[in-house]
Design a protein around this motif. Structure first.
Motif, short mmCIF file in Angstrom:
data_model
loop_
_atom_site.label_atom_id
_atom_site.label_comp_id
_atom_site.label_asym_id
_atom_site.label_seq_id
_atom_site.Cartn_x
_atom_site.Cartn_y
_atom_site.Cartn_z
N VAL A 375 29.46 38.48 -59.29
CA VAL A 375 28.67 39.51 -59.98
C VAL A 375 27.28 39.65 -59.35
O VAL A 375 26.64 40.68 -59.49
N VAL A 376 26.82 38.62 -58.66
CA VAL A 376 25.54 38.73 -57.93
C VAL A 376 25.59 39.93 -56.98
O VAL A 376 24.63 40.70 -56.88
N LEU A 377 26.72 40.09 -56.28
CA LEU A 377 26.87 41.21 -55.35
C LEU A 377 26.92 42.54 -56.10
O LEU A 377 26.35 43.54 -55.64
N VAL A 378 27.61 42.54 -57.25
CA VAL A 378 27.66 43.76 -58.07
C VAL A 378 26.26 44.14 -58.53
O VAL A 378 25.84 45.31 -58.46
N TYR A 379 25.52 43.15 -59.01
CA TYR A 379 24.15 43.39 -59.48
C TYR A 379 23.26 43.94 -58.37
O TYR A 379 22.54 44.92 -58.56
N MET A 380 23.31 43.31 -57.19
CA MET A 380 22.48 43.76 -56.08
C MET A 380 22.85 45.18 -55.65
O MET A 380 21.98 45.99 -55.34
#
Length: 399
Positions: A375-380
């Motif tokens: 989800v870090v990638l989704v957030y970024m």
């Protein structure tokens, strides 16, 4: 330059009203399924409907409540929401059948959805803009504490007293939420919608605040994983012979959150959302990973602390970001965020339960930790990169 005060009477009353609304929610969340099985002789599968219909009502009403908050006004919606919530809490004392209980749950779900929407908007109103991250963090703690106290109090009441006592106490808490809500001094707003030209029914395209959808969707992905913790951590702990330690899981969660809150909120305002959100996601992921391997009380409680600081920081951070996306439409922004967010929790409770049956809780939490990490990638992609560029631009032009 002196900071504007945060802990005003209105802010304290906003937090109190929110706390008691969520206290009733979590108290009944864990006790009503037991009540329906023991007293109304409903099968376990059907008992889950009392949670589903409540969340369904809250999700459906929120977009409309957000529109009313920004057009009709905060005060009328606040009064209506808390009256519905209190009245339905009293009606539990009259329940004699499961269909009647479902009707009352639906009505209370409407009141809950409206109340949480308008109270969230009021929190944004009474918090100084330069301290919004800090203020919304403390505001969210009122929900976190209710999550810890509500289940413990509810189970204690039904084990030591009667279900009538439980419903009476719930109604009393709802009454306190109403009283605290009526004591909020609502600031005058400028630049809002023209009430004379506004309709009580929002246009279809106006049901959701579009700029808020990406961060709300990101939060919903996290909520699916968190639903597995909220709904099944006690069951998982019991399977591992850690039933006694599980009692303190959410206590550790709350203590760690309390100790971290003074720092995380201020850092959010000073350094930006990425500095807080990304480590929080990593902490949540690490907590799930440790939870998947928890075979001792120490590991279980360590997982509770990491999940507490992670999840407990993510929610107010995402809500603050949502409010920043639509500062003049705080009601619609709050409604959009929680409608999508609660959908994640609702779907998560069902999906996680089905998966756990097939793969077991340990594998479930293990795989969930890597999903949360992703989800870090989704957030970024959906917000973090944009926030980073905005802060870089602002820094370059203020040197």
């Amino acid at each position: 330059m002196n900071k504007q005060p945060l802990w005003t009477k209105s802010f304290v009353n906003v937090c109190m009203s929110n706390f008691f609304v969520f206290l009733v929610f979590y108290l009944l969340f864990v006790t009503l399924p037991i009540y329906t099985i023991d007293q109304l002789h409903v099968k376990e599968g059907q008992a889950g409907l009392i949670i589903t219909i409540f969340l369904f009502a809250a999700i459906v009403i929120r977009p409309f409540a957000g529109h009313w908050v920004d057009t009709v006004g905060r005060r009328p919606v606040l009064i209506m929401a808390l009256v519905i919530f209190f009245s339905s809490s009293v009606l539990y004392l009259t329940t004699q059948s499961f269909p009647l209980l479902l009707i009352i749950r639906f009505i209370q779900g409407l009141g809950f959805g409206m109340a949480t929407t308008v109270i969230g908007a009021l929190a944004a109103d009474v918090v100084p803009k330069e301290r919004r991250g800090e203020g919304m963090g403390y505001f969210a703690m009122s929900m976190n504490f209710a999550m810890v106290i509500g289940p413990f109090l509810g189970l204690t009441i039904i084990h030591s007293f009667t279900y009538s006592s439980m419903f009476t106490i719930s109604a009393l808490f709802a009454a306190i939420a109403f009283i605290a809500g009526m004591m909020i001094q609502i600031p005058k707003r400028t630049g809002g919608a023209d009430l004379a030209k506004s309709s009580l029914m929002p246009a279809v395209q106006g049901l959701l605040e579009k700029p808020v959808i990406p961060i709300a969707f990101t939060g919903a992905l996290m909520a699916v994983a968190y639903a597995g913790v909220l709904s099944f951590v006690s069951v998982y702990a019991k399977q591992n012979g850690l039933e006694e330690a599980s009692t303190y899981f959410f206590v550790v969660y709350a203590v760690v959150l309390l100790l971290s809150r003074p720092f995380t909120g201020k850092w959010f305002d000073r350094y930006g959302e990425n500095v807080i959100v990304i480590p929080s996601i990593l902490s949540f992921s690490a907590g799930l990973l440790i939870l998947s391997m928890a075979d001792t009380p120490g590991l279980l409680l360590t997982a509770g602390g990491l999940i507490g600081i992670g999840w407990g920081t993510i929610v107010p951070s995402f809500q603050t970001i949502a409010l920043k996306k639509a500062p003049e439409r705080a009601g619609s922004a709050t409604a959009t965020f929680f409608s999508i967010f609660d959908t994640g929790i609702g779907l998560g409770s069902y999906v996680v339960g089905a998966l756990a049956t097939n793969i077991g809780f340990s594998s479930l939490y293990f795989n969930s930790s890597f999903i949360v990490l992703a989800v870090v990638l989704v957030y970024m992609g959906m917000h973090g990169r944009q926030s980073q560029l905005q802060r870089k631009y602002k820094w370059q032009h203020t040197r």
